[in-house]
Design an enzyme around this catalytic site. Structure first.
Site, PDB file in Angstrom:
ATOM      1  N   ILE A   1       1.977  -6.527  -5.715  1.00 37.95           N
ATOM      2  CA  ILE A   1       1.689  -6.450  -4.281  1.00 37.95           C
ATOM      3  C   ILE A   1       0.267  -6.912  -3.987  1.00 37.95           C
ATOM      4  O   ILE A   1      -0.202  -6.796  -2.869  1.00 37.95           O
ATOM      5  CB  ILE A   1       1.936  -5.030  -3.725  1.00 37.95           C
ATOM      6  CG1 ILE A   1       1.055  -4.002  -4.441  1.00 37.95           C
ATOM      7  CG2 ILE A   1       3.410  -4.661  -3.861  1.00 37.95           C
ATOM      8  CD1 ILE A   1       1.143  -2.592  -3.859  1.00 37.95           C
ATOM      9  N   GLY A   2      -0.403  -7.412  -5.009  1.00 36.52           N
ATOM     10  CA  GLY A   2      -1.745  -7.952  -4.778  1.00 36.52           C
ATOM     11  C   GLY A   2      -2.782  -7.702  -5.863  1.00 36.52           C
ATOM     12  O   GLY A   2      -3.776  -8.407  -5.933  1.00 36.52           O
TER      13      GLY A   2
ATOM     14  N   ASN B   1      -9.472  -7.217 -16.304  1.00 38.91           N
ATOM     15  CA  ASN B   1     -10.029  -8.373 -15.595  1.00 38.91           C
ATOM     16  C   ASN B   1     -10.996  -7.854 -14.545  1.00 38.91           C
ATOM     17  O   ASN B   1     -10.588  -7.280 -13.533  1.00 38.91           O
ATOM     18  CB  ASN B   1      -8.897  -9.185 -14.937  1.00 38.91           C
ATOM     19  CG  ASN B   1      -9.397 -10.428 -14.237  1.00 38.91           C
ATOM     20  OD1 ASN B   1     -10.514 -10.463 -13.722  1.00 38.91           O
ATOM     21  ND2 ASN B   1      -8.576 -11.460 -14.212  1.00 38.91           N
TER      22      ASN B   1
ATOM     23  N   GLU C   1      -5.495   3.567  -6.765  1.00 41.15           N
ATOM     24  CA  GLU C   1      -5.636   4.762  -5.909  1.00 41.15           C
ATOM     25  C   GLU C   1      -7.082   5.250  -5.853  1.00 41.15           C
ATOM     26  O   GLU C   1      -7.597   5.563  -4.778  1.00 41.15           O
ATOM     27  CB  GLU C   1      -4.733   5.900  -6.399  1.00 41.15           C
ATOM     28  CG  GLU C   1      -3.358   5.495  -6.914  1.00 41.15           C
ATOM     29  CD  GLU C   1      -2.477   4.796  -5.913  1.00 41.15           C
ATOM     30  OE1 GLU C   1      -2.618   5.038  -4.703  1.00 41.15           O
ATOM     31  OE2 GLU C   1      -1.633   3.974  -6.353  1.00 41.15           O
TER      32      GLU C   1
ATOM     33  N   GLN D   1      -9.903  -5.063  -6.352  1.00 42.86           N
ATOM     34  CA  GLN D   1      -9.096  -3.901  -5.957  1.00 42.86           C
ATOM     35  C   GLN D   1      -9.976  -2.746  -5.511  1.00 42.86           C
ATOM     36  O   GLN D   1      -9.670  -2.048  -4.550  1.00 42.86           O
ATOM     37  CB  GLN D   1      -8.235  -3.463  -7.144  1.00 42.86           C
ATOM     38  CG  GLN D   1      -6.772  -3.505  -6.849  1.00 42.86           C
ATOM     39  CD  GLN D   1      -5.954  -2.705  -7.848  1.00 42.86           C
ATOM     40  OE1 GLN D   1      -5.235  -1.805  -7.456  1.00 42.86           O
ATOM     41  NE2 GLN D   1      -6.038  -3.026  -9.107  1.00 42.86           N
TER      42      GLN D   1
ATOM     43  N   PHE E   1       0.821  -1.215   0.000  1.00 42.36           N
ATOM     44  CA  PHE E   1       0.000   0.000   0.000  1.00 42.36           C
ATOM     45  C   PHE E   1       0.852   1.260   0.000  1.00 42.36           C
ATOM     46  O   PHE E   1       0.408   2.321   0.417  1.00 42.36           O
ATOM     47  CB  PHE E   1      -0.994  -0.008   1.174  1.00 42.36           C
ATOM     48  CG  PHE E   1      -1.690  -1.327   1.306  1.00 42.36           C
ATOM     49  CD1 PHE E   1      -2.615  -1.715   0.350  1.00 42.36           C
ATOM     50  CD2 PHE E   1      -1.367  -2.214   2.318  1.00 42.36           C
ATOM     51  CE1 PHE E   1      -3.212  -2.955   0.419  1.00 42.36           C
ATOM     52  CE2 PHE E   1      -1.970  -3.459   2.389  1.00 42.36           C
ATOM     53  CZ  PHE E   1      -2.903  -3.824   1.442  1.00 42.36           C
TER      54      PHE E   1
END
Lengths: 327, 746, 210
Positions: free
Chosen positions: B477-478, B639, B713, B646, B251
């Site tokens: 990171i994810g 996707n 963001e 997210q 993050f």
């Protein structure tokens, strides 16, 4: 964490002796608080006496009372049929605490012996009379939004964090203890202490004394009960403040009442005057508000916890309201 | 894209390519690599916030079982780059730089590492670390922003460069809001918030030779981390290898290199063994950055019919005493609404704390709390629906620079979200709706973030087994980087995604920027696409040697199928991979994709709007977010499953920001009183509603050929004010200092 | 399952043994070396010798594999899994029982492995994320997490899945609200909660054996 000796006695007396005779020995059961404190260097026992093999996990549904073994898990007690039927307030309070995983580890005895969550207690680099007598109270003039409004001293303003204990004090439970000098029974209300000049002592247990069980007497509080916990997120957080409320209502008149608060004092805080006010009154919002006002007499706030003076009565009203309509 | 007909994967809700590894526990994070003879390192932190370290008593620690070394300023080997770093004239010394661990005796903040203890097990290292005692000459410290506000200053970078975006901004008349008949002036505070990824920051450092370093590190940028440590040790960059195959969330806090990483590398050198170092949760507050405590003032004036006439937005954020950290707190205010007069002023206060670092939706999320709260306040003053007020001030071009938007579908987002949340139920008068003891309110907040794109290189090769291997140094990171790149590659190549492997998280792979600022798909996406096209062309050329149809075919017409290279226009024209392999020759390409000039011609932004329904308990002041709908104009959605995830995650982050997250320092000691997840609350399952997400899903033709704009963001920017606005709508109470805890509402 | 014999006497570290070792150290024979050097060297060696005696024996069954181990009493179950058995699927997210990333099953019950000492699990059966699938066949909960994208970075995922399986087995997955409450001991900072709940609901409603 320092190295320590680890022993796992199978006999209660051996366990008691092991702790009574060694000033640096302590019992371990679930470990959910002790291991945490050891990791942070706040508890530094040289010997751990693992009591998990002692036969103290039973829940006995006796006539007139439930006897809950000290090693009964919080989850087991909360899900126990007898507990849910005879002491629903206790089940609610247990489920309001911690997480499902922790409730699977934490024992009834250990829950009572939880130490405060005060940030100053948890930081070796800041003063705390509870952790290091004489070092001062960091919270007194510090960030004290979580702290006590009742029963504090100028040595300590920490609060006791257990939810279960709030229900047990309301329900007139008794703690059964076995120690080097034999057995004794401690009324729950006398089990935890106020800080006074010795905040390092959380309870009135003597060195080597082992909690073996808690007796919860049957009462009329099987229906109109509620444990109201206010926290900063929806679950898995210590209480800003909590209220255990139990009523016996007949024809909308309160015949008996039990009321206690958590998150407000160094011990679970029984609200006897408010209970007395409730008895004989109609179960109405007005009555609840009056009781809440009585309950808060003597409360005193610090810099950051003045909100508790208002949150307290509101939560009492909410708990009583919900309890009264719980049928 | 040219190959629309073949588009099967882009847009499909494909399962993650690394899902199996993650659900079986096989995914390895930076502290999980097994190396022979591993040693374990634990940091010891300063107990004072400012002053000098006069000594370290390490005797007891050194004698404790299993201890291999106790390294401090007094005995640390010299890190050669510490003497040269910061002397680069392009990096003025006054702007500062990262803390150089053990370089000198200065204490800059509480819990700054004063020693690292290395032992042969975690248990022994941790115990010995507890035995180390620092000796200090303390000085008076400052950790309170408001107390230091009078010393707030313009960032040095802005002072030196009048074009720097941190300079004061003025359009029209300065502070014109003061002259307005209908105006407001409000102050907003957000406390320090901490990233707290679930993976504790960890590094395994291994000197494979005296001049060859490999680190398994939690980083968002393998290249940047390699550069940092190559510089610290005066090594050629190729001698440093950074591996971050899996990163357990970040993050933003792994955008920077931190002292613990240097400590592990020093320790590995001293004990001549691989060293693993993992921070404690306490150290995650103190040593790896945070979203800085920020004070803001926003003045706004408007006409009675709801046109904004002026906005002034000022911000003071905290930074450390050794590094000037800045973020774009005021950017959204300059471009979001049509206002002829806009003034912004950005200032910093240096405190004796660790440096902040961008945290999800960085400055914009902070700024949006002020701007979007003020929009709600003004709408209320005007007795206007806040959505209507925003529509009346909608901008069709960027008011900051007059450029057209590359694309902007924010109105479409408004519509999608308003319908889904049931905005029509909202009442203008606060406190109008209730359900028993719960007061109900609705609120909205808008977010925006630049559609940034950087250069990126991707390598692609056809392997002997007919699969395609792609490699890039980017990290994940994810968000699902490897998954969406596989989809992009599958469509470009025409190949089944199962036959494609996208490897990332290794500094030895073709270079890419850091994963941050919602820029990865914008940058690495086109590089993947172009690398795949180049690979097809290369294979076409090879095939042309044996098949004339390929020699004359266009690369776009070439497709990879199961076992064969074929032409899309005539699938019967094909060459078996086996034959290509037999033929020999290089079947690998490496392509760099760079942003074009469009960035100069257009203003490029992603947009989002968040609509929430909250329930506030009338007696206890507890707030529950009962509905949360996030709608985004983020360009092409590669996707929907991972992108939606997210967005949902950002919404949950916004719930944390709005309702519970705050790290508090006791200024007397300069130390955090929030030290773990019991004190610093982040949202749990019970705090999250089933978040609804809707995408406009319109490609942006100017950012890149894929049409993407970025998601990470805007997923959080605007959520916190949406919740604060909903709380106002429910209760009539305006909370301008986050988080909105029960004490503020009773 | 038969319980092992009780550990009435410390099998490991004890002060008298350590003192004895110190006093009988071989290095005390080196009388020609100057005093302080001997003292320093003695201390160091003594600590190392003594350390070998600080471990206690431990028998555990992890994912069906029986282990006979020797561990320090202060080693947590989590560190034992990650560092000694190389079962790194179980994650360390806080080490204080405040995040749930370390959730494993002990004799079928979900617990935080970071908050208990390994020695306290003598004779017990531990299941970690690595032991959930049957060979290549994923457990239905693992399948559902993949299908519903119940994760992002993946770090909390093993704990979420172990907790989710227990949540269904315990009968605490009756409604969305109940799932959220009983899963609140597992923090996902990426915020994939909506998808995790969807995955659990699918498994619960699908009626597969968990």
């Amino acid at each position: 964490m320092n190295q320590f000796q680890y022993v796992r006695p199978s006999k209660q007396q051996a366990a008691i002796d092991a702790v009574a005779k060694d000033p640096n020995a302590t019992f371990i059961a679930g470990g959910t608080n002790l291991v945490d404190l050891m990791k942070r260097g706040i508890a530094t026992p040289q010997k751990l006496v693992d009591i998990n093999r002692l036969p103290l996990a039973r829940i006995d549904a006796d006539p007139g009372k439930l006897r809950i073994g000290a090693l009964a898990l919080n989850s087991t007690v909360a899900d126990d049929k007898q507990v849910r039927e005879r002491q629903p307030l206790l089940a609610q309070a247990l489920n309001a605490g911690a997480s499902a995983q922790l409730r699977n580890m934490a024992t009834v005895g250990g829950n009572m012996l939880q130490r405060t969550r005060c940030s100053y207690f948890y930081d070796l680099a800041m003063p705390c009379n509870k952790r290091e007598p004489g070092s001062g109270c960091g919270a007194l003039e510090g960030i004290n939004r979580m702290h006590a409004i009742f029963g504090f001293s100028d040595k300590c303003i920490a609060v006791h964090p257990s939810d279960m204990s709030v229900a047990l004090v309301a329900l007139d439970a008794t703690v059964l203890v076995s120690g080097p000098k034999g057995e004794r029974r401690i009324p729950f209300i006398d089990f935890h202490r106020l800080p006074g000049d010795t905040p390092e002592k959380d309870t009135n247990l003597e060195k080597g004394e082992l909690i073996t069980a808690v007796d919860v007497p049957d009462g009329p509080f099987t229906k109109y009960v509620h444990y109201q916990k206010v926290r900063e997120r929806a679950s898995y957080a210590f209480a800003l403040l909590s209220v255990a409320a139990a009523l016996d209502i007949e024809n909308n008149t309160i015949k008996a009442a039990r009321l206690a608060m958590g998150g407000v004092a160094h011990k679970p805080w029984r609200l006897t005057a408010a209970e007395q006010l409730l008895v004989g009154k109609p179960a109405t919002e007005d009555t609840f508000r009056q009781a809440a006002e009585v309950a808060m007499q003597g409360a005193k706030a610090f810099k950051h916890n003045a909100y508790k003076i208002k949150l307290g009565p509101n939560t009492i009203v909410q708990a009583l309201r919900t309890a009264a309509s719980a049928a | 894209m040219k190959e629309q007909a073949q588009n099967k994967q882009i847009g499909a809700p494909m399962n993650r390519v690394d899902g199996h590894l993650k659900v079986t526990g096989a995914a390895k994070y930076s502290a999980e690599y097994e190396l022979p003879n591993m040693a374990y390192a634990v940091l010891v932190g300063s107990t004072i916030a400012k002053g000098r370290l006069t000594g370290v008593d390490a005797k007891a620690a050194e004698r404790a079982p299993g201890v291999l070394a106790v390294i401090t300023h007094f005995n640390s080997p010299k890190v050669p780059g510490f003497d040269t770093a910061g002397k680069d004239p392009s990096q003025p010394a006054t702007v500062g730089g990262p803390l150089k661990i053990f370089k000198d005796d200065k204490i800059h903040y509480s819990d700054q590492p004063i020693a690292v203890v290395v032992a042969d097990s975690w248990e022994r290292a941790r115990h010995a670390a507890r035995l180390v005692k620092g000796q200090y000459a303390p000085e008076k410290h400052k950790t309170n922003l408001e107390a230091g506000a009078s010393e707030a200053f313009l960032p040095t970078a802005a002072k030196k460069n009048p074009k720097h975006p941190m300079n004061d901004y003025q359009r029209g008349q300065a502070d014109a809001y003061k002259l307005g008949a209908i105006k407001l002036e409000s102050e907003y505070v957000i406390p320090t918030e901490v990233h707290h990824p679930m993976e504790l920051q960890a590094i395994t450092a291994h000197w494979e030779a005296a001049d060859k370093l490999t680190i398994y590190d939690k980083t968002q940028g393998t290249m940047a981390t390699r550069r940092d440590f190559a510089k610290e040790w005066n090594l050629p960059e190729e001698n440093v290898k950074v591996i971050a195959t899996f990163v357990g969330g970040a993050f933003g806090n792994a955008l920077h290199s931190w002292p613990h990483e240097s400590a592990a590398i020093i320790a590995a050198r001293v004990v001549n063994r691989p060293v693993k170092l993992m921070l404690t949760r306490e150290q995650m507050f103190t040593n790896v950055g945070y979203r800085p405590y920020t004070w803001q003032k926003l003045g706004m004036s408007a006409t009675p019919d709801g046109k904004i006439t002026a906005i002034t937005h000022e911000s003071i954020g905290q930074t450390s005493n050794y590094e000037e950290f800045t973020e774009s707190t005021l950017a959204q205010t300059r471009m979001m609404y049509q206002a002829p007069n806009v003034t912004t002023r950005y200032r910093l206060v240096s405190l004796d704390v660790c440096s902040p670092i961008w945290m999800r939706g960085p400055g914009e999320a902070t700024g949006a709390f002020a701007l979007e709260s003020a929009m709600d306040e003004m709408a209320h003053m005007l007795n206007l629906d806040p959505l209507e007020f925003r529509l009346r001030n909608y901008t069709d071009k960027d008011p900051e620079n007059g450029k057209p938007w590359s694309t902007k579908f924010l109105k479409e987002c408004y519509q999608l979200g308003a319908e889904r949340v049931g905005w029509s139920k909202r009442q203008l008068k606060p406190g109008s709706l209730r359900d028993g003891e719960w007061l109900i309110g609705y609120g909205m907040g808008v977010g925006t973030f630049g559609a940034h794109r950087g250069a990126a290189t991707v390598g692609a090769q056809l392997l002997a087994n007919g699969t395609v291997l792609l490699q890039c140094a980017t990290t994940d990171i994810g968000p699902g980087t490897g998954t969406v790149m596989t989809q992009i590659a599958a469509d470009t190549l025409g190949l089944d995604p199962k036959k494609i492997r996208f490897e990332l998280g290794n500094s030895s792979f073709p270079k890419a920027g850091t994963q941050g600022g919602s820029s990865t798909v914008n940058s690495v996406g086109p590089a993947t696409q172009e690398a795949c096209l180049a690979l097809k062309d290369k294979l076409r050329g090879l095939a042309g040697a044996s098949n004339a149809a390929f020699a004359s075919a266009k690369k776009e017409d070439v497709t990879l199928t199961d076992g064969y290279l074929a032409l899309s226009s005539n699938p019967a024209t094909r060459v078996a991979y086996a034959d290509l392999i037999k033929q020999g020759g290089d079947k690998a390409v490496m392509v760099e994709a760079r942003p074009g000039p469009e960035g100069q011609q257009y203003s490029m932004y992603s947009f989002s709007v968040h609509f929430v329904e909250v329930r506030v308990h009338e007696l206890t002041g507890e707030v529950r977010v009962s509905k949360l709908v996030s709608c985004a104009d983020a360009g092409t959605i590669v996707n929907e499953k991972t992108a939606g995830n997210q967005m949902k995650g950002g919404a949950v982050g916004g719930i944390g920001m709005a309702l519970m997250e705050a790290a508090h320092i006791d200024d007397r000691f300069g130390r955090y009183v929030t030290k773990d997840f019991a004190d610093y609350h982040v949202p749990v399952h019970a705090d999250s509603p089933a978040v609804e997400v809707a995408f406009v899903n319109q490609p942006d033709p100017h950012v890149n050929a894929l049409g993407t704009k970025g998601i990470g963001e805007i997923a959080i920017i605007g959520v916190a004010p949406a919740i604060a606005n909903a709380v106002f709508n429910a209760t009539g109470k305006r909370v301008r200092e986050l988080p909105i805890t029960p004490d503020k509402l009773i | 399952m038969s319980l092992p014999p009780d550990l009435e006497q410390p099998a490991g570290h004890d002060e008298s043994r350590r003192t004895f070792l110190k006093q009988s150290s071989l290095l005390t024979a080196l009388t020609f070396v100057p005093g302080p050097v001997v003292q320093a060297a003695t201390n160091e060696l003594d600590e190392k010798v003594a350390a070998a005696f600080e471990k206690v024996p431990l028998k555990l069954e992890v994912n069906g594999v029986k282990h006979k181990l020797s561990v320090e009493p202060r080693t947590t179950l989590l560190d034992l899994l990650r560092e000694n058995l190389n079962l790194t699927g179980t994650k360390k997210g806080c080490d204080y029982g405040q995040c749930g990333a370390c959730t494993v099953h002990v004799d079928g019950q979900r617990v935080n492995s970071c908050l208990s000492f390994a020695v306290m699990h003598e004779g017990k059966k531990i299941t970690t994320i690595e032991g959930l699938a049957e060979g290549d066949k994923l457990h239905p909960m693992q399948e559902a997490f993949v299908k519903h994208d119940g994760f992002q970075c993946g770090y909390c995922t093993p704990g979420q899945i172990m907790s989710a399986v227990a949540c269904v087995r315990e009968g605490h997955a009756g409604s969305e609200a109940e799932i959220r409450e009983y899963m609140s001991g597992n923090i996902c900072r990426c915020g994939a909660y909506s998808n995790i709940v969807a995955a659990i609901q699918e498994v619960k409603n699908g009626g597969q054996k968990v």
